[in-house]
Design a protein around this motif. Structure first.
Motif, PDB file in Angstrom:
ATOM      1  N   ASP A 294      39.766  32.342  31.691  1.00 58.42           N
ATOM      2  CA  ASP A 294      39.383  31.630  32.906  1.00 58.42           C
ATOM      3  C   ASP A 294      38.120  32.277  33.451  1.00 58.42           C
ATOM      4  O   ASP A 294      37.575  33.202  32.847  1.00 58.42           O
ATOM      5  CB  ASP A 294      40.513  31.646  33.940  1.00 58.42           C
ATOM      6  CG  ASP A 294      40.966  33.059  34.299  1.00 58.42           C
ATOM      7  OD1 ASP A 294      40.195  34.022  34.072  1.00 58.42           O
ATOM      8  OD2 ASP A 294      42.088  33.215  34.796  1.00 58.42           O
ATOM      9  N   ALA A 295      37.654  31.812  34.601  1.00 57.96           N
ATOM     10  CA  ALA A 295      36.395  32.319  35.161  1.00 57.96           C
ATOM     11  C   ALA A 295      36.456  33.810  35.473  1.00 57.96           C
ATOM     12  O   ALA A 295      35.442  34.508  35.398  1.00 57.96           O
ATOM     13  CB  ALA A 295      36.040  31.539  36.424  1.00 57.96           C
ATOM     14  N   GLN A 296      37.630  34.325  35.792  1.00 56.37           N
ATOM     15  CA  GLN A 296      37.745  35.749  36.098  1.00 56.37           C
ATOM     16  C   GLN A 296      37.587  36.615  34.850  1.00 56.37           C
ATOM     17  O   GLN A 296      37.410  37.820  34.945  1.00 56.37           O
ATOM     18  CB  GLN A 296      39.088  36.041  36.773  1.00 56.37           C
ATOM     19  CG  GLN A 296      39.163  35.461  38.178  1.00 56.37           C
ATOM     20  CD  GLN A 296      40.403  35.904  38.916  1.00 56.37           C
ATOM     21  OE1 GLN A 296      41.441  36.165  38.316  1.00 56.37           O
ATOM     22  NE2 GLN A 296      40.301  35.988  40.231  1.00 56.37           N
ATOM     23  N   ILE A 297      37.636  35.986  33.695  1.00 50.22           N
ATOM     24  CA  ILE A 297      37.381  36.684  32.433  1.00 50.22           C
ATOM     25  C   ILE A 297      35.964  36.423  31.953  1.00 50.22           C
ATOM     26  O   ILE A 297      35.261  37.335  31.523  1.00 50.22           O
ATOM     27  CB  ILE A 297      38.392  36.244  31.350  1.00 50.22           C
ATOM     28  CG1 ILE A 297      39.798  36.722  31.710  1.00 50.22           C
ATOM     29  CG2 ILE A 297      37.980  36.773  29.970  1.00 50.22           C
ATOM     30  CD1 ILE A 297      40.886  36.210  30.775  1.00 50.22           C
ATOM     31  N   THR A 298      35.519  35.186  32.038  1.00 50.17           N
ATOM     32  CA  THR A 298      34.227  34.818  31.448  1.00 50.17           C
ATOM     33  C   THR A 298      33.036  35.061  32.374  1.00 50.17           C
ATOM     34  O   THR A 298      31.894  35.035  31.917  1.00 50.17           O
ATOM     35  CB  THR A 298      34.227  33.335  31.028  1.00 50.17           C
ATOM     36  OG1 THR A 298      34.471  32.511  32.179  1.00 50.17           O
ATOM     37  CG2 THR A 298      35.301  33.077  29.976  1.00 50.17           C
ATOM     38  N   ASN A 299      33.269  35.298  33.651  1.00 52.22           N
ATOM     39  CA  ASN A 299      32.181  35.575  34.595  1.00 52.22           C
ATOM     40  C   ASN A 299      32.212  37.044  34.996  1.00 52.22           C
ATOM     41  O   ASN A 299      33.057  37.453  35.801  1.00 52.22           O
ATOM     42  CB  ASN A 299      32.302  34.692  35.827  1.00 52.22           C
ATOM     43  CG  ASN A 299      31.101  34.833  36.777  1.00 52.22           C
ATOM     44  OD1 ASN A 299      30.300  35.768  36.635  1.00 52.22           O
ATOM     45  ND2 ASN A 299      30.974  33.916  37.712  1.00 52.22           N
ATOM     46  N   PRO A 300      31.296  37.857  34.466  1.00 54.84           N
ATOM     47  CA  PRO A 300      31.296  39.289  34.778  1.00 54.84           C
ATOM     48  C   PRO A 300      31.172  39.601  36.260  1.00 54.84           C
ATOM     49  O   PRO A 300      31.609  40.668  36.708  1.00 54.84           O
ATOM     50  CB  PRO A 300      30.060  39.806  34.004  1.00 54.84           C
ATOM     51  CG  PRO A 300      29.898  38.841  32.878  1.00 54.84           C
ATOM     52  CD  PRO A 300      30.271  37.509  33.468  1.00 54.84           C
ATOM     53  N   CYS A 301      30.616  38.670  37.033  1.00 56.58           N
ATOM     54  CA  CYS A 301      30.487  38.896  38.475  1.00 56.58           C
ATOM     55  C   CYS A 301      31.854  38.975  39.149  1.00 56.58           C
ATOM     56  O   CYS A 301      31.977  39.520  40.259  1.00 56.58           O
ATOM     57  CB  CYS A 301      29.679  37.762  39.127  1.00 56.58           C
ATOM     58  SG  CYS A 301      27.933  37.728  38.654  1.00 56.58           S
ATOM     59  N   LEU A 302      32.876  38.441  38.482  1.00 55.88           N
ATOM     60  CA  LEU A 302      34.216  38.411  39.067  1.00 55.88           C
ATOM     61  C   LEU A 302      35.108  39.531  38.534  1.00 55.88           C
ATOM     62  O   LEU A 302      36.261  39.630  38.940  1.00 55.88           O
ATOM     63  CB  LEU A 302      34.878  37.048  38.792  1.00 55.88           C
ATOM     64  CG  LEU A 302      34.118  35.823  39.316  1.00 55.88           C
ATOM     65  CD1 LEU A 302      34.881  34.547  38.975  1.00 55.88           C
ATOM     66  CD2 LEU A 302      33.901  35.927  40.816  1.00 55.88           C
ATOM     67  N   TRP A 303      34.574  40.342  37.622  1.00 55.40           N
ATOM     68  CA  TRP A 303      35.372  41.447  37.111  1.00 55.40           C
ATOM     69  C   TRP A 303      35.599  42.479  38.206  1.00 55.40           C
ATOM     70  O   TRP A 303      34.715  42.749  39.008  1.00 55.40           O
ATOM     71  CB  TRP A 303      34.685  42.130  35.928  1.00 55.40           C
ATOM     72  CG  TRP A 303      34.589  41.261  34.710  1.00 55.40           C
ATOM     73  CD1 TRP A 303      35.220  40.080  34.492  1.00 55.40           C
ATOM     74  CD2 TRP A 303      33.796  41.505  33.543  1.00 55.40           C
ATOM     75  NE1 TRP A 303      34.871  39.564  33.263  1.00 55.40           N
ATOM     76  CE2 TRP A 303      34.001  40.425  32.670  1.00 55.40           C
ATOM     77  CE3 TRP A 303      32.934  42.531  33.166  1.00 55.40           C
ATOM     78  CZ2 TRP A 303      33.375  40.339  31.416  1.00 55.40           C
ATOM     79  CZ3 TRP A 303      32.314  42.447  31.937  1.00 55.40           C
ATOM     80  CH2 TRP A 303      32.530  41.383  31.065  1.00 55.40           C
ATOM     81  N   GLN A 304      36.753  43.092  38.181  1.00 50.76           N
ATOM     82  CA  GLN A 304      37.026  44.180  39.113  1.00 50.76           C
ATOM     83  C   GLN A 304      36.346  45.429  38.613  1.00 50.76           C
ATOM     84  O   GLN A 304      36.618  45.913  37.519  1.00 50.76           O
ATOM     85  CB  GLN A 304      38.540  44.428  39.212  1.00 50.76           C
ATOM     86  CG  GLN A 304      39.314  43.273  39.820  1.00 50.76           C
ATOM     87  CD  GLN A 304      38.983  43.070  41.282  1.00 50.76           C
ATOM     88  OE1 GLN A 304      38.726  44.032  42.004  1.00 50.76           O
ATOM     89  NE2 GLN A 304      38.998  41.824  41.739  1.00 50.76           N
ATOM     90  N   ARG A 305      35.395  45.945  39.383  1.00 55.95           N
ATOM     91  CA  ARG A 305      34.654  47.119  38.974  1.00 55.95           C
ATOM     92  C   ARG A 305      35.386  48.393  39.400  1.00 55.95           C
ATOM     93  O   ARG A 305      35.938  48.440  40.485  1.00 55.95           O
ATOM     94  CB  ARG A 305      33.251  47.119  39.605  1.00 55.95           C
ATOM     95  CG  ARG A 305      32.420  45.908  39.187  1.00 55.95           C
ATOM     96  CD  ARG A 305      32.088  45.932  37.700  1.00 55.95           C
ATOM     97  NE  ARG A 305      31.264  44.792  37.317  1.00 55.95           N
ATOM     98  CZ  ARG A 305      30.838  44.596  36.085  1.00 55.95           C
ATOM     99  NH1 ARG A 305      31.146  45.434  35.124  1.00 55.95           N
ATOM    100  NH2 ARG A 305      30.106  43.546  35.799  1.00 55.95           N
TER     101      ARG A 305
END
Length: 305
Positions: A294-305
């Motif tokens: 989903d977008a939380q996987i494919t969009n690095p901006c949404l990754w938890q840093r």
């Protein structure tokens, strides 16, 4: 090195992404930021292998300075096609600030003209008529930049960018885990409109190259997709890296790929000589992986840093 012909320009199909030169970039980066000597060697090796296009940004730490100094050692700054991006920390309505930022990039990169200056955030298009567009078009008229472009993450923003009359170059994300730009016809639309797409994140910042155990530790949400991805690669008698690169080659666009080691850039150059992945295999992988991401996987901006 194979080339893409566009707008009278011959652009190397492989573009060196230089985020790693100024920061410890990427979820799979275990080497950190290359030291100055190694960074220079990577850039030199890239140039010597016919890659004349480089992607950087004002927000990539010291990347612009390192790239500019490395190219100047061979007196090729004016021959290189350099793409930079305005820092998202700037005020898009501050005309003087934007003008100074453009001049700063040109100075850092030791050139007289940027091949392309991009907006680093798609939302900046909202400010085009509030001074931002005037500054960029004025810089273009002065010969400080050749093309105006933008970096986007999703299909909606890609469509908006392509429809904008003054945006000629669009940088988008596309890889075997996220084929949304391909499925939505962004590439065919760009070609129809005479605009150029650069493709980044063909390895999804290295996520597609990490072992499933590493993914489970750093991005647990993607663990199932990673396990299935490696199974697919084994079934196809290939490696994840080969599949990812051959898919990217099938898009027939310049590919922005970074490297923090000489071995990585040398391997990418070799991979660029391979044949594109067949459509049947691309669709097979899409059907297998799509339900697991989903977008939380494919969009690095949404990754938890």
């Amino acid at each position: 090195m194979n080339n893409i012909l566009w707008g009278g320009d011959r652009i190397s199909k492989l573009v060196l992404g230089t985020a790693q030169m100024g920061t410890a970039y990427g979820i799979a980066n275990i080497n950190g930021q290359p030291d100055r000597q190694l960074a220079f060697k990577i850039i030199e090796t890239t140039w010597e292998n016919g890659i004349d296009c480089f992607d950087t940004a004002q927000s990539y730490g010291s990347s612009e300075n390192i790239l500019g100094e490395a190219l100047s050692q061979h007196s090729v700054n004016s021959d290189a096609k350099i793409i930079s991006k305005l820092s998202p920390t700037l005020n898009p309505t501050d005309e003087k600030g934007i003008e100074q930022a453009i001049e700063g990039s040109i100075k850092n990169l030791r050139t007289s003209q940027l091949w392309c200056m991009m907006l680093h955030r798609s939302g900046w298009l909202d400010y085009w008529d509030e001074g931002l567009g005037r500054v960029l078009l004025c810089a273009k008229e002065k010969g400080l930049i050749r093309y105006v472009g933008i970096s986007v993450y999703d299909v909606k923003d890609a469509h908006r960018a392509l429809q904008h009359p003054n945006i000629q170059v669009v940088q988008i994300q596309c890889n075997l885990w996220d084929q949304s730009m391909l499925k939505d016809g962004i590439f065919s639309l760009a070609e129809k409109m005479g605009k150029l797409c650069f493709v980044r994140s063909i390895y999804l910042q290295g996520l597609l190259l990490m072992l499933p155990s590493q993914v489970a530790e750093k991005l647990p949400r993607a663990a199932d997709a990673s396990r299935k991805w490696f199974e697919v690669a084994e079934t196809m008698n290939s490696t994840p890296k080969e599949l990812a690169f051959r898919f990217a080659l099938s898009l027939n666009c310049p590919l922005v790929v970074g490297a923090e080691t000489l071995e990585q850039i040398e391997e990418n150059i070799k991979l660029s000589q391979q044949k594109p992945l067949p459509k049947g295999q691309i669709e097979q992988i899409r059907r297998t992986i799509a339900p697991l991401v989903d977008a939380q996987i494919t969009n690095p901006c949404l990754w938890q840093r």
